[in-house]
Design a protein around this motif. Sequence first.
Motif, PDB file in Angstrom:
ATOM      1  N   THR A 146       0.830  -1.204   0.000  1.00 53.04           N
ATOM      2  CA  THR A 146       0.000   0.000   0.000  1.00 53.04           C
ATOM      3  C   THR A 146       0.866   1.256   0.000  1.00 53.04           C
ATOM      4  O   THR A 146       0.594   2.221  -0.721  1.00 53.04           O
ATOM      5  N   VAL A 147       1.932   1.269   0.811  1.00 52.02           N
ATOM      6  CA  VAL A 147       2.802   2.444   0.861  1.00 52.02           C
ATOM      7  C   VAL A 147       3.501   2.642  -0.475  1.00 52.02           C
ATOM      8  O   VAL A 147       3.651   3.778  -0.956  1.00 52.02           O
ATOM      9  N   ARG A 148       3.945   1.566  -1.124  1.00 53.47           N
ATOM     10  CA  ARG A 148       4.589   1.702  -2.428  1.00 53.47           C
ATOM     11  C   ARG A 148       3.598   2.233  -3.454  1.00 53.47           C
ATOM     12  O   ARG A 148       3.965   3.012  -4.348  1.00 53.47           O
ATOM     13  N   GLU A 149       2.345   1.826  -3.329  1.00 54.30           N
ATOM     14  CA  GLU A 149       1.332   2.343  -4.246  1.00 54.30           C
ATOM     15  C   GLU A 149       1.092   3.826  -4.026  1.00 54.30           C
ATOM     16  O   GLU A 149       0.897   4.591  -4.989  1.00 54.30           O
ATOM     17  N   LEU A 150       1.084   4.254  -2.752  1.00 47.04           N
ATOM     18  CA  LEU A 150       0.909   5.674  -2.453  1.00 47.04           C
ATOM     19  C   LEU A 150       2.080   6.505  -2.958  1.00 47.04           C
ATOM     20  O   LEU A 150       1.926   7.691  -3.282  1.00 47.04           O
ATOM     21  N   GLY A 151       3.262   5.912  -3.000  1.00 40.40           N
ATOM     22  CA  GLY A 151       4.463   6.616  -3.428  1.00 40.40           C
ATOM     23  C   GLY A 151       5.460   6.710  -2.287  1.00 40.40           C
ATOM     24  O   GLY A 151       5.472   7.699  -1.550  1.00 40.40           O
ATOM     25  N   ALA A 152       6.284   5.688  -2.109  1.00 40.81           N
ATOM     26  CA  ALA A 152       7.249   5.661  -1.009  1.00 40.81           C
ATOM     27  C   ALA A 152       8.331   6.714  -1.236  1.00 40.81           C
ATOM     28  O   ALA A 152       8.953   6.772  -2.301  1.00 40.81           O
ATOM     29  N   GLU A 153       8.537   7.561  -0.233  1.00 38.20           N
ATOM     30  CA  GLU A 153       9.525   8.644  -0.324  1.00 38.20           C
ATOM     31  C   GLU A 153      10.870   8.263   0.295  1.00 38.20           C
ATOM     32  O   GLU A 153      11.911   8.788  -0.086  1.00 38.20           O
ATOM     33  N   ARG A 154      10.840   7.371   1.260  1.00 47.90           N
ATOM     34  CA  ARG A 154      12.044   6.889   1.929  1.00 47.90           C
ATOM     35  C   ARG A 154      11.692   5.577   2.601  1.00 47.90           C
ATOM     36  O   ARG A 154      10.547   5.110   2.506  1.00 47.90           O
ATOM     37  N   ALA A 155      12.658   4.983   3.295  1.00 47.37           N
ATOM     38  CA  ALA A 155      12.389   3.669   3.886  1.00 47.37           C
ATOM     39  C   ALA A 155      13.254   3.451   5.117  1.00 47.37           C
ATOM     40  O   ALA A 155      14.344   4.026   5.248  1.00 47.37           O
ATOM     41  N   LEU A 156      12.740   2.610   6.001  1.00 48.74           N
ATOM     42  CA  LEU A 156      13.503   2.110   7.140  1.00 48.74           C
ATOM     43  C   LEU A 156      13.969   0.700   6.794  1.00 48.74           C
ATOM     44  O   LEU A 156      13.150  -0.166   6.476  1.00 48.74           O
ATOM     45  N   VAL A 157      15.270   0.476   6.847  1.00 50.49           N
ATOM     46  CA  VAL A 157      15.826  -0.853   6.603  1.00 50.49           C
ATOM     47  C   VAL A 157      16.207  -1.445   7.953  1.00 50.49           C
ATOM     48  O   VAL A 157      17.086  -0.920   8.646  1.00 50.49           O
ATOM     49  N   VAL A 158      15.522  -2.514   8.326  1.00 51.27           N
ATOM     50  CA  VAL A 158      15.741  -3.151   9.627  1.00 51.27           C
ATOM     51  C   VAL A 158      16.438  -4.483   9.397  1.00 51.27           C
ATOM     52  O   VAL A 158      16.010  -5.291   8.581  1.00 51.27           O
ATOM     53  N   ARG A 159      17.538  -4.675  10.122  1.00 58.67           N
ATOM     54  CA  ARG A 159      18.295  -5.914   9.990  1.00 58.67           C
ATOM     55  C   ARG A 159      18.719  -6.389  11.384  1.00 58.67           C
ATOM     56  O   ARG A 159      18.754  -5.607  12.330  1.00 58.67           O
ATOM     57  N   ASP A 160      19.018  -7.684  11.461  1.00 57.57           N
ATOM     58  CA  ASP A 160      19.541  -8.224  12.715  1.00 57.57           C
ATOM     59  C   ASP A 160      20.882  -7.568  13.024  1.00 57.57           C
ATOM     60  O   ASP A 160      21.725  -7.398  12.129  1.00 57.57           O
ATOM     61  N   ALA A 161      21.067  -7.197  14.289  1.00 55.82           N
ATOM     62  CA  ALA A 161      22.317  -6.536  14.687  1.00 55.82           C
ATOM     63  C   ALA A 161      23.432  -7.564  14.757  1.00 55.82           C
ATOM     64  O   ALA A 161      23.276  -8.649  15.327  1.00 55.82           O
ATOM     65  N   GLU A 162      24.574  -7.219  14.163  1.00 59.33           N
ATOM     66  CA  GLU A 162      25.726  -8.113  14.179  1.00 59.33           C
ATOM     67  C   GLU A 162      26.625  -7.894  15.383  1.00 59.33           C
ATOM     68  O   GLU A 162      27.528  -8.681  15.634  1.00 59.33           O
ATOM     69  N   SER A 163      26.409  -6.795  16.107  1.00 55.01           N
ATOM     70  CA  SER A 163      27.216  -6.512  17.296  1.00 55.01           C
ATOM     71  C   SER A 163      26.343  -5.777  18.304  1.00 55.01           C
ATOM     72  O   SER A 163      25.226  -5.360  17.994  1.00 55.01           O
ATOM     73  N   ALA A 164      26.880  -5.633  19.520  1.00 54.73           N
ATOM     74  CA  ALA A 164      26.136  -4.933  20.566  1.00 54.73           C
ATOM     75  C   ALA A 164      25.985  -3.459  20.259  1.00 54.73           C
ATOM     76  O   ALA A 164      25.047  -2.815  20.738  1.00 54.73           O
ATOM     77  N   VAL A 165      26.898  -2.908  19.461  1.00 54.33           N
ATOM     78  CA  VAL A 165      26.813  -1.502  19.045  1.00 54.33           C
ATOM     79  C   VAL A 165      26.772  -1.501  17.525  1.00 54.33           C
ATOM     80  O   VAL A 165      27.811  -1.478  16.866  1.00 54.33           O
ATOM     81  N   PRO A 166      25.574  -1.544  16.936  1.00 54.66           N
ATOM     82  CA  PRO A 166      25.459  -1.690  15.484  1.00 54.66           C
ATOM     83  C   PRO A 166      26.086  -0.521  14.727  1.00 54.66           C
ATOM     84  O   PRO A 166      26.009   0.630  15.141  1.00 54.66           O
ATOM     85  N   ASP A 167      26.700  -0.856  13.602  1.00 56.77           N
ATOM     86  CA  ASP A 167      27.257   0.147  12.703  1.00 56.77           C
ATOM     87  C   ASP A 167      27.202  -0.442  11.292  1.00 56.77           C
ATOM     88  O   ASP A 167      27.870  -1.445  11.006  1.00 56.77           O
ATOM     89  N   PRO A 168      26.353   0.109  10.428  1.00 61.01           N
ATOM     90  CA  PRO A 168      25.585   1.349  10.583  1.00 61.01           C
ATOM     91  C   PRO A 168      24.240   1.107  11.248  1.00 61.01           C
ATOM     92  O   PRO A 168      23.849  -0.032  11.487  1.00 61.01           O
ATOM     93  N   GLY A 169      23.525   2.232  11.482  1.00 64.32           N
ATOM     94  CA  GLY A 169      22.172   2.165  11.982  1.00 64.32           C
ATOM     95  C   GLY A 169      22.050   2.471  13.453  1.00 64.32           C
ATOM     96  O   GLY A 169      23.039   2.705  14.162  1.00 64.32           O
TER      97      GLY A 169
END
Length: 954
Positions: A146-169
């Motif tokens: 639905t958001v892509r149909e409306l016209g997505a302007e930006r996005a949140l990319v969520v991924r599993d953290a590889e360390s206790a202090v994620p980089d990037p994000g």
Amino acid sequence: MSYRRALLTRWSLRDRLAVLVVAVTAAFLVGAVLVLLAVSGQATAMAADHGADAAVVLTSDVPDGAPPGAAVFPLTTARVAGDAHTVVGVPRPNPLGLDLPDGVAGSPVGTTVELAGPDATVARASADRTADAPFPDSWLVTDAATVRELGAERALVVRDAESAVPDPGAPLVGALSFFLAGTAGVLETLGVVCAGVAVLVGVVVFSVTRMTVRERRSTLVALRATGASARRVRRLVAARAALLTLAGATLGYGIGVIAPNAAATAAVRFGLPVGLPLSLDTRAAALVGAILLALVCVGGLAGALAARPVVGGAPLDESDTGSRGWPGGPRLLPARAVVPTTATLTVFVAFVLVVAALGGVLGSLGATGGGAGGVVTEPGSVHPVDSHIPVAYADELRRSGVAASPEILLFLAHDGRAFPARGVDFDAYRAVSDATLVAGRAPTASDEAVVGDDLARTLGVDPGDSLALGGSTVAAVGTVDIVGAYDARGAADDHLLVSLPLARHLEGVPAGAANVVRFGGARAANGTVAVLGVSAPDRVARGETVTLRVRLRNVGDDAATRTVRAAFDGARETRSVALDAGERRTASFDFAANAAGTHTARVAGATRRVRVVAPGTLTLAPLPARGPPNASLDVAVGTVAGERVEGARVAIGSNANATTADGATRVRLPATPGRYEMRASAGDRRATRTVRVADGAVRGPGVRLHVPERVSVFGAPRAALRVTNPWPAPLERSASITGPGVDRTTTVALDPGAERTVTAAIARRPPGSYDVAARVGNATASTSYRVTGDARLASALAASGRSAGGVGTAGILSRAFGNLGLVLATLLGLGVLMTVGSIVATFADAVQARRRDLGVHRAIGADPRWVVGTVLADAARIALPATVAGLALAWLTLRALSWAGALTAFGVRVAPSVPLWTVAPVALGTFALALVGAGALAVRDARLDPSRLLGGGR
């Protein structure tokens, strides 16, 4: 005894002094290693146990597909009924474990929602918002398509953290990442300083070793004259210096191990939030052993170097004999003493400045954050992050004419960097701080933020940039558009200021609440004794005593007195109540209730209504609202004076009975369903209660719910639920109390005729009316109460200039900050000891270098007092320029490192200043140490026979 053994094992008083100086230096190194390794190890353990599960990155390029191990949540802005909303699309599957909503969740009321996006307008069904969604309440949540149909302007990319202090994000729960990354910065900063301190070790050890060699100069010269080789003499001197250093290192090891543990024990005893394991594990033992071995080697090398002038046949002190070094310099002591003194003071001042700056950083993260005035926290909370207080505090302070800012503390991380943030109303924040906009504009929407100048450099962001933010202590996601930059003093310049609604989402703070309320430095005129609350009975019997109570607290730093006036039914009483600083006290006023009716009671400016009734007025114990036909019911009849009534007639329908001596009787409910009035009568006195008889009605308890009619905005009322069992059989029911900030449920088991009272604390709320409800089985009760403002307390807080609550902790972050505070205090104490030893060693060496000159002056008739005075004057002439140079060099060095970003802790650039409280003690301490170190030896040598001074004897 051979000369070799004598040279190695016969130690003088000056040798023992050398051992002590080496010991305090070794103690600093050992203590620093232990506490820094302990903090590092704790951080590693916390990372393993509580590391970030997922990280989120905000991107302006919306990828068509998800990167490996990640999920894309497209974002857009759409209008619903003319209002703009952020819309997020949930993909399937996703690392957050979220289910796709069946339509649009979080939308306005309605069955269908029409979304007008940048590219299209779509209509979707309205769906319920899931409780575990990590997005702000203002966002609309739908599926990604639905958001892509409306016209997505930006996005949140969520991924599993590889360390206790994620980089990037940004981690979804940032508090621990904030601590881990911030602790790493603190350790790096302290490591830089400790490395500088380590350089002093060689200087100190060389000074004390040269002093012991000089004391044995005549012996060494005799050995050379009698045929001892230069190599043998150097080996003997090096071995002697190594033994002295070994003894000092061994003693220093004991001090370095004991001191941090003693500090930790003392901190726990005083109730400070620490929990740092300071045991000497294998890793620490290996590193400490290597450091002590290196120290012994340095000592041996210093001894060999100090013996070179003797071996070469040159006097040790002829190079600068009689040299003043600079106009107005020392007349007797060698000018070279200014070099080690300056080096020692430079390192020590740098260390003190860094520790002070780090302490300021830790304080700013959990307290005021800069600016004059004070801070209000929840009474009983031990750390501001644990405090939840109504924003009404700020309203009351502002009504008192005092600037106030409600704030929420956030501990976040982004791209591997820790940084502090605050939820604020920017206009209110500026009113209590020195923050000024230097770029862009002030925020006007909940997703807009301003950034401090220093933090902008640390994170590499500018107005116009956008950031994804994770939660602080709860799992959450949000975004901010940075619309401005501000400048402020100290650590306040290293904060990101977001809106209060977004901060509540990221921290999990209830609506209408904040962590702290900061207020300006204005002072009120009505003293520091505040009224916390007033109480009076709702009803009393005529002839009894009406007791009015007022709870007072002195929120100031000094003892204070407040005059309290009370009145009831024409009677008045005035009393002066004296309270020590911080003291709480309840003052009581007793009045006679002589006339029946409703009367107004006044105490400390508050009013309460009190109903005075005849002493014999009947009352009925709580009864159930419903019961089955023909069921037996126990009824208790009493008076408002608390007496049981014997012989009272209790009737319901056609069934009646009289009370016994204990004021109780049993009556049978009517056989016909319906609504009946339970009547109790004794002479002309009456009491009634309505009971409904219904087929199949469950026997339930009698319930009565009591909450104070009115409470102060600064008070937390308590609800009291009285539960009775009027049935001839036992009852066991689930009892619950629900109200503002409380939802307590417990099981109540009652024998026939028994009763129990269940209580629950209600959360503080802003002024207004609130409802409280109770349920026991099928029986219910409800009531309401009113929260009123209390401007007197607000004014008193402003007058005191201090906080209303305690500061400390109960959670991971609080204990972590407490541990870092312990580290700083311990290292500072060890650093002071090391500096004392270094200064004493330097001036002891300087005095000894002029021992022959002292002998000459004494031999030609100089008075011992002149000798001592000259040495003391020279010590002052050396200490003065050394202090000035040390301060200047330390300040310049740390400024350069800070400007380069090398000194950053918890996202705050450590910018050391040279405050008066640092300069004055260091300057005075330097003079005192110089005079004591030089003077003690001068007094000793001035008392000796000149021949001993000229001959180099001990």
